[in-house]
Design a protein around this motif. Structure first.
Motif, short mmCIF file in Angstrom:
data_model
loop_
_atom_site.label_atom_id
_atom_site.label_comp_id
_atom_site.label_asym_id
_atom_site.label_seq_id
_atom_site.Cartn_x
_atom_site.Cartn_y
_atom_site.Cartn_z
N ILE A 1 33.37 40.53 47.63
CA ILE A 1 32.46 40.46 46.49
C ILE A 1 32.44 41.78 45.72
N SER A 2 32.45 42.89 46.47
CA SER A 2 32.37 44.19 45.80
C SER A 2 33.69 44.56 45.14
N ILE A 3 34.79 44.03 45.65
CA ILE A 3 36.09 44.40 45.10
C ILE A 3 36.21 43.89 43.66
N ILE A 4 35.63 42.74 43.39
CA ILE A 4 35.80 42.14 42.08
C ILE A 4 34.61 42.42 41.15
N GLU A 5 33.55 43.02 41.72
CA GLU A 5 32.34 43.25 40.92
C GLU A 5 32.59 44.09 39.65
N PRO A 6 33.40 45.17 39.68
CA PRO A 6 33.60 45.92 38.43
C PRO A 6 34.18 45.06 37.31
N ALA A 7 35.12 44.19 37.63
CA ALA A 7 35.73 43.34 36.60
C ALA A 7 34.71 42.31 36.09
N VAL A 8 33.98 41.69 37.02
CA VAL A 8 33.01 40.68 36.62
C VAL A 8 31.91 41.32 35.76
N PHE B 1 41.74 43.58 41.22
CA PHE B 1 42.50 42.32 41.25
C PHE B 1 43.59 42.38 42.31
N LEU B 2 44.32 43.49 42.32
CA LEU B 2 45.43 43.58 43.27
C LEU B 2 44.92 43.55 44.71
N ILE B 3 43.83 44.30 44.97
CA ILE B 3 43.32 44.36 46.34
C ILE B 3 42.77 43.00 46.76
N LEU B 4 41.95 42.40 45.89
CA LEU B 4 41.36 41.12 46.27
C LEU B 4 42.44 40.07 46.53
N SER B 5 43.56 40.17 45.80
CA SER B 5 44.60 39.16 45.97
C SER B 5 45.09 39.10 47.41
N PHE C 1 53.85 42.18 49.84
CA PHE C 1 52.53 42.50 50.39
C PHE C 1 52.44 43.98 50.75
N ASP C 2 53.46 44.51 51.44
CA ASP C 2 53.43 45.92 51.83
C ASP C 2 53.37 46.82 50.60
N LEU C 3 54.12 46.43 49.57
CA LEU C 3 54.13 47.26 48.35
C LEU C 3 52.78 47.23 47.64
N LEU C 4 52.17 46.06 47.59
CA LEU C 4 50.84 45.96 46.97
C LEU C 4 49.83 46.81 47.71
N ASP C 5 49.90 46.74 49.02
CA ASP C 5 48.99 47.51 49.85
C ASP C 5 49.21 49.00 49.62
N PHE C 6 50.49 49.41 49.59
CA PHE C 6 50.80 50.81 49.38
C PHE C 6 50.33 51.27 48.00
N LEU C 7 50.66 50.50 46.99
CA LEU C 7 50.30 50.87 45.62
C LEU C 7 48.79 51.04 45.47
N THR C 8 48.03 50.11 46.03
CA THR C 8 46.58 50.18 45.86
C THR C 8 45.97 51.26 46.75
N CYS D 1 37.91 35.65 37.15
CA CYS D 1 38.46 36.70 38.00
C CYS D 1 39.02 36.12 39.29
N GLY D 2 38.29 35.16 39.87
CA GLY D 2 38.76 34.54 41.10
C GLY D 2 40.10 33.83 40.90
N ALA D 3 40.25 33.17 39.76
CA ALA D 3 41.49 32.43 39.49
C ALA D 3 42.68 33.39 39.39
N LEU D 4 42.46 34.51 38.69
CA LEU D 4 43.56 35.46 38.55
C LEU D 4 43.93 36.09 39.91
N ALA D 5 42.92 36.50 40.66
CA ALA D 5 43.19 37.10 41.96
C ALA D 5 43.84 36.08 42.90
N TRP D 6 43.43 34.83 42.78
CA TRP D 6 44.01 33.77 43.61
C TRP D 6 45.52 33.65 43.33
N ALA D 7 45.85 33.61 42.04
CA ALA D 7 47.26 33.45 41.68
C ALA D 7 48.08 34.65 42.18
N LEU D 8 47.55 35.85 42.00
CA LEU D 8 48.26 37.03 42.51
C LEU D 8 48.42 36.97 44.02
#
Ligand code: TRP
Length: 470
Positions: free
Chosen positions: A337-344, A103-107, A398-405, A362-369
């Motif tokens: 597509i592959s980033i969200i496949e495990p959740a789907v 979710f975090l990466i796709l966002s 954005f930098d923090l999300l990227d770093f964290l993931t 899943c798309g809605a949640l990632a969109w909001a993030l």
């Protein structure tokens, strides 16, 4: 054992195409050049390549083998495999970590892919004809300064992702089969153009002559240089990110792989293609950076501030530019597509949702993030919540999300995957699944996943604690 609700790839090639589609994306063409530029070039590239070989390849083999043996979404596959091996069901934490990371990466991935979409129209309409370095930078700055436009492109890209995920992952074989070679050829064309800019040599030596001082040093707020492992951590994080490893994406795809396909050969093909694309992207971009007096450390906008300069000056540039960004969008699409496949896949298996519903949710949640990333470039551009730590002095959300993931979640996930495949699974299980016999290849893999890979990941992660000085 739970029965698989999945279909199967039509052949080993179908899997190679899908996994390559997952691996090759913004990570190669957008992220690789920009962080290589930030960490000073050659030494970063060298460490990145070592990580691909010593960490990425054994972990990719492990993910594919776990996925194929588990035959379900990563959460359930890890659960089944842990029980099969007589271990704690807690190992399914690998799957959960991957769902969250996804979710975090796709966002943010979708926001950046939105930039690529926007650039299809900017290049195609001839906006860059005869452009100067300043002009190109201004066009980029105007795009990211406007949250409404970013949200519009982000929404479009997320919708595209949801549509394909809803139909099931096997629909994209065709896109990868024809469009990937197209992207590859356009990249070669860009490298050819870069050869004639006059700064090709300088670009190459920036990328391939290791400067360890540049990799291991940063400058603090007071202008003093200090020693840091940050660059090594970033290189390792990039190896995970670009190969789609550490969060179950490749595991999810592996669950559709036919039983007798060679995991080792498959892995080498995917990792090789992925690395080649990244290196070509760097070779196309750095000569342009130097020829136009731009900064290699310009940050996340690097490719959007360099490639359009080339398109603005080459014959047929509007056409090639639009084509390039279209292909980049496709590459990002097959990755998203592959980033969200495990959740789907988990929602479909355990919650009984239809794929369409699962994809939408899943798309809605990632969109909001994703809005966090959108605002990081404009209204929250100066919001740097962890600026008390030197490492995150200028880091936006954005930098923090990227770093964290990339730099924490994927390496931790990868470490757990290696430990599970190396220590928890029964030896016969991994040997049968890899099907390499008892030869040097199998023993080499096993030594890597048991000792060297976990040790390398741990050492780099532990140095993170050293980096966290205030
Ligand atoms: N590897 C892709 C890229 O380079 C991005 C990606 C797809 C990814 N699936 C992933 C990154 C899973 C991390 C984890 O663009």
């Amino acid at each position: 054992m739970r029965k698989s609700v999945h279909g199967q790839w039509s052949s080993r090639w179908a899997f190679v195409l899908a996994a390559t589609g997952s691996a090759v994306g913004l990570g190669n063409i957008w992220k690789f050049p920009y962080i290589t530029g930030e960490y000073g070039g050659g030494a970063f590239v060298l460490v990145y390549l070592l990580c691909v070989i010593g960490i990425g390849v054994p972990i990719m083999m492990s993910e594919i083998l776990l996925g194929r043996r588990g035959r379900q979404s990563p959460v359930n596959a890890m659960y089944t495999l842990a029980l099969e091996a007589g271990r704690s069901p807690w190992w399914q934490i690998i799957g959960w970590l991957g769902v969250v990371a996804g979710f975090l990466i796709l966002s943010y991935y979708s926001v950046i892919a939105g930039w690529a979409l926007a650039y299809v129209f900017r290049t195609g309409s001839g906006m860059f004809g005869g452009a100067t370095a300043d002009g190109v930078q201004n066009i980029f700055a105007a795009l990211v300064a406007d949250p409404e436009r970013l949200i519009a492109w982000h929404t479009l890209f997320m919708a595209m992702t949801v549509v394909v995920v809803a139909r099931g992952v096997s629909g994209l074989e065709g896109a990868v089969r024809y469009l990937m070679p197209g992207l590859f050829i356009l990249l070669l064309l860009m490298v050819g153009y870069a050869m004639n800019t006059g700064e090709f040599g300088r670009g190459l030596s920036f990328m391939f002559r290791p400067d360890f001082h540049a990799l291991f040093h940063q400058v603090d707020a007071a202008g003093n240089e200090y020693f840091t492992w940050e660059g090594v951590l970033a290189a390792m994080g990039q190896a995970f990110f670009t190969l789609s490893l550490g969060m179950g994406a490749i595991m999810a795809y592996g669950s559709y792989l036919p039983a007798h396909a060679s995991i080792a050969r498959t892995t080498l093909t995917i990792a090789g293609a992925d690395t080649l694309v990244a290196i070509l992207a760097g070779m196309a971009i750095f000569p342009l950076v130097f020829a136009n007096g731009l900064q290699p450390a310009a940050g996340a906008g690097l490719i959007f501030q360099t490639l359009p300069l080339a398109f603005g000056h080459m014959p047929g540039g509007d056409f090639f530019g639009a084509a390039f960004f279209i292909l980049l969008v496709f590459a990002a699409w097959t990755s998203a597509i592959s980033i969200i496949e495990p959740a789907v896949a988990w929602l479909v298996e355990n919650r009984g949702l239809k794929r369409t519903q699962a994809a939408l949710a899943c798309g809605a949640l990632a969109w909001a993030l994703g809005l966090l990333t959108v605002f990081s470039f404009n209204i929250w551009k100066d919001f740097t919540p962890l600026s008390g730590l030197e490492l995150f002095r200028d880091s936006t959300l954005f930098d923090l999300l990227d770093f964290l993931t990339s730099n924490i979640m994927l390496p931790v996930g990868g470490l757990l995957i290696a430990l599970f495949a190396g220590w928890m699974m029964r030896r016969e299980a991994s040997r049968d699944e890899l099907d390499l016999g008892e030869g040097a290849a199998y023993r080499g893999w096993r030594i890597l996943v048991r000792y060297l890979t976990p040790a390398a990941v741990l050492i780099v992660l532990l140095n993170l604690l050293g980096i966290l000085k205030v």
